[in-house]
Design an enzyme around this catalytic site. Structure first.
Site, PDB file in Angstrom:
ATOM      1  N   HIS A  81       0.852  -1.193   0.000  1.00 14.97           N
ATOM      2  CA  HIS A  81       0.000   0.000   0.000  1.00 14.97           C
ATOM      3  C   HIS A  81       0.884   1.239   0.000  1.00 14.97           C
ATOM      4  O   HIS A  81       1.931   1.243   0.645  1.00 14.97           O
ATOM      5  CB  HIS A  81      -0.925   0.009   1.231  1.00 14.97           C
ATOM      6  CG  HIS A  81      -2.027   0.994   1.102  1.00 14.97           C
ATOM      7  ND1 HIS A  81      -1.899   2.302   1.497  1.00 14.97           N
ATOM      8  CD2 HIS A  81      -3.261   0.883   0.560  1.00 14.97           C
ATOM      9  CE1 HIS A  81      -3.010   2.949   1.210  1.00 14.97           C
ATOM     10  NE2 HIS A  81      -3.856   2.121   0.640  1.00 14.97           N
ATOM     11  N   GLU A 138      -7.901  -4.760  -0.946  1.00 15.51           N
ATOM     12  CA  GLU A 138      -8.383  -5.509  -2.100  1.00 15.51           C
ATOM     13  C   GLU A 138      -8.377  -7.019  -1.876  1.00 15.51           C
ATOM     14  O   GLU A 138      -9.165  -7.735  -2.473  1.00 15.51           O
ATOM     15  CB  GLU A 138      -7.519  -5.202  -3.328  1.00 15.51           C
ATOM     16  CG  GLU A 138      -7.258  -3.726  -3.558  1.00 15.51           C
ATOM     17  CD  GLU A 138      -8.386  -3.039  -4.271  1.00 15.51           C
ATOM     18  OE1 GLU A 138      -9.461  -3.648  -4.367  1.00 15.51           O
ATOM     19  OE2 GLU A 138      -8.210  -1.909  -4.723  1.00 15.51           O
TER      20      GLU A 138
END
Ligand SMILES: CC(C)(COP(=O)(O)OP(=O)(O)OC[C@H]1O[C@@H](n2cnc3c(N)ncnc32)[C@H](O)[C@@H]1OP(=O)(O)O)[C@@H](O)C(=O)NCCC(=O)NCCS
Length: 391
Positions: free
Chosen positions: A276, A329
């Site tokens: 991320h 996700e």
């Protein structure tokens, strides 16, 4: 005449990190992401706590009106947004052609076109020319209609008729209803609602920034949302949940995890659903969604947990010091699969939730009259040289 030593712009040029990482470009009251703590919030509330305790409509109200609704506001806002689900006739009539033309690219690219048409059909005017109440009405109308557009485009792509929205269902239940044509089981509707709440907003990510850049030009709400959808569609932003699930499929069985992942990472590939730009610890959305997935249980969930464990260990070994963990996700894909959403609707579902966050950001940005207009360092051939004569 250049000032402050800059030869390219009339103001001093400032060097910033690649990708604008960590650069503060404005102020916001909408929320923040604390990457080192693994915490994010909407206004003053933990986003995860909101997802665990509130409805999607409550959080939508919080983002658009600055406060959680009281009981009266709650039912009024839910009823108002439910009435906005229906599409104008001219937009509904155009959807079969949009779905047909986009048969190879799917509902998210269709959404770009349809949202643009929706703004035109509703006569949206530049945010620069309208007052705050009018902007909020436009943002509310556009974000309320996104699920209807997406589900209709999906169904048309499958050769099915769109399902008309129902006003008596919650946002999340109605979304699943419009997708499948039958009323969803409450546990699945609630799981999707929690996912949707958790993805409404997330700091100054690429699509939010895009929406705000377009807003800063004074363009209309639909133009801002269309640009944001385009930014979200990239696999490095919102395009990962179905790819993360594809990765689980490709690995297949627990004994293949180690070899499969090592080979990809050593080849320089990125494992979808991991890493991320901001979190340097576990993504709190991932933690919440793993919990939801584990409540459903089953083989897919057990396999996903094992893949997570092994991938984190392999990435820690092969990419030391990078702190690569699952992002939103990874388990989003698992939860959506468990709730019966088709894979091509994973990123569109993310877009439906984020449309509310973009709307809130558009409203906030529209209060600032400064256009966002950075600079680039020119590194091409030395200029000027004479333009060659023709022939
Ligand atoms: C999300 C993402 C774009 C963040 O990128 P970023 O902040 O630019 O991260 P960096 O490029 O600085 O990555 C740091 C290092 O970790 C590696 N890395 C990052 N994510 C990785 C992943 N998912 N798999 C393998 N390696 C990864 C990078 O290759 C880089 O290695 P290097 O320093 O040897 O070059 C990136 O992690 C990624 O591509 N993830 C997969 C796609 C995904 O899940 N997207 C959804 C985002 S919510």
């Amino acid at each position: 005449m250049p000032i402050n030593g800059s030869t390219t712009t009339p103001t001093a040029a400032v060097e910033v990190p690649r990708g604008l990482a960590g650069v503060v470009v404005t102020e916001t009251r909408l929320g923040d992401v604390r990457g080192y703590e693994g915490f994010y919030h909407y206004r003053q509330y933990s986003a995860v706590e909101l997802a665990q305790t509130r409805s999607f409509e409550d959080v939508w109200h919080l983002m658009f009106h600055g406060e959680l609704p009281d009981a009266g506001q709650r039912s009024a806002f839910a009823a108002r947004t439910a009435r906005l689900r229906r599409l104008p006739d001219e937009v509904l009539a155009a959807l079969p052609a949009i779905a047909r033309a986009g048969a190879l690219s799917g509902p998210l690219s269709g959404l770009r076109t349809a949202l643009s048409l929706f703004g035109a059909a509703k006569g949206f005017r530049p945010v620069y020319d309208i007052d705050e109440d009018r902007r909020r009405e436009d943002a509310l109308a556009a974000s309320a209609v996104v699920p209807t557009l997406l589900t209709a485009l999906y169904r048309l792509g499958q050769g099915l008729d769109p399902v008309e929205p129902r006003e008596d269902l919650s946002y999340a239940a109605n979304y699943l209803y419009m997708l499948t044509g039958s009323e969803p089981d409450p546990a699945r509707a609630r799981a999707i609602e929690q996912y949707l709440i958790s993805t409404i907003d997330h700091g100054f990510n690429a699509s939010t920034f895009t929406a705000r850049v377009i807003t800063s030009t004074g363009a209309d709400v639909a133009a801002c949302l269309v640009g944001a959808v385009g930014a979200l569609s990239g696999p490095l932003h919102g395009g990962a949940p179905s790819r993360a699930l594809d990765t689980l499929d490709a690995i297949g069985t627990p004994d293949r995890i180690d070899g499969w992942i090592r080979e990809r990472v050593l080849a320089g590939d990125r494992i979808m659903g991991f890493g991320h730009p901001v979190y340097r610890t576990e993504d709190p959305r991932s933690r919440m969604l793993r919990g939801i997935a584990q409540q459903f249980g089953g083989g897919l969930v057990e396999f996903a947990v094992e893949v997570e464990r092994q991938v984190e260990a392999i990435l820690a070994e092969l990419k030391p010091g990078r702190e690569l963990h699952t992002n939103v996700e990874f388990y989003a894909g698992v939860v959506m699969e468990l709730c019966g959403l088709p894979r091509e609707m994973f990123t569109p579902t993310f877009a439906a939730a984020r449309a509310v966050g973009w709307g809130a950001n558009i409203l906030e940005q529209a209060q600032d009259s400064k256009i966002i207009r950075p600079a680039a360092r020119y590194v091409g051939a030395a200029a000027p040289v004479p333009v060659p004569a023709l022939g």
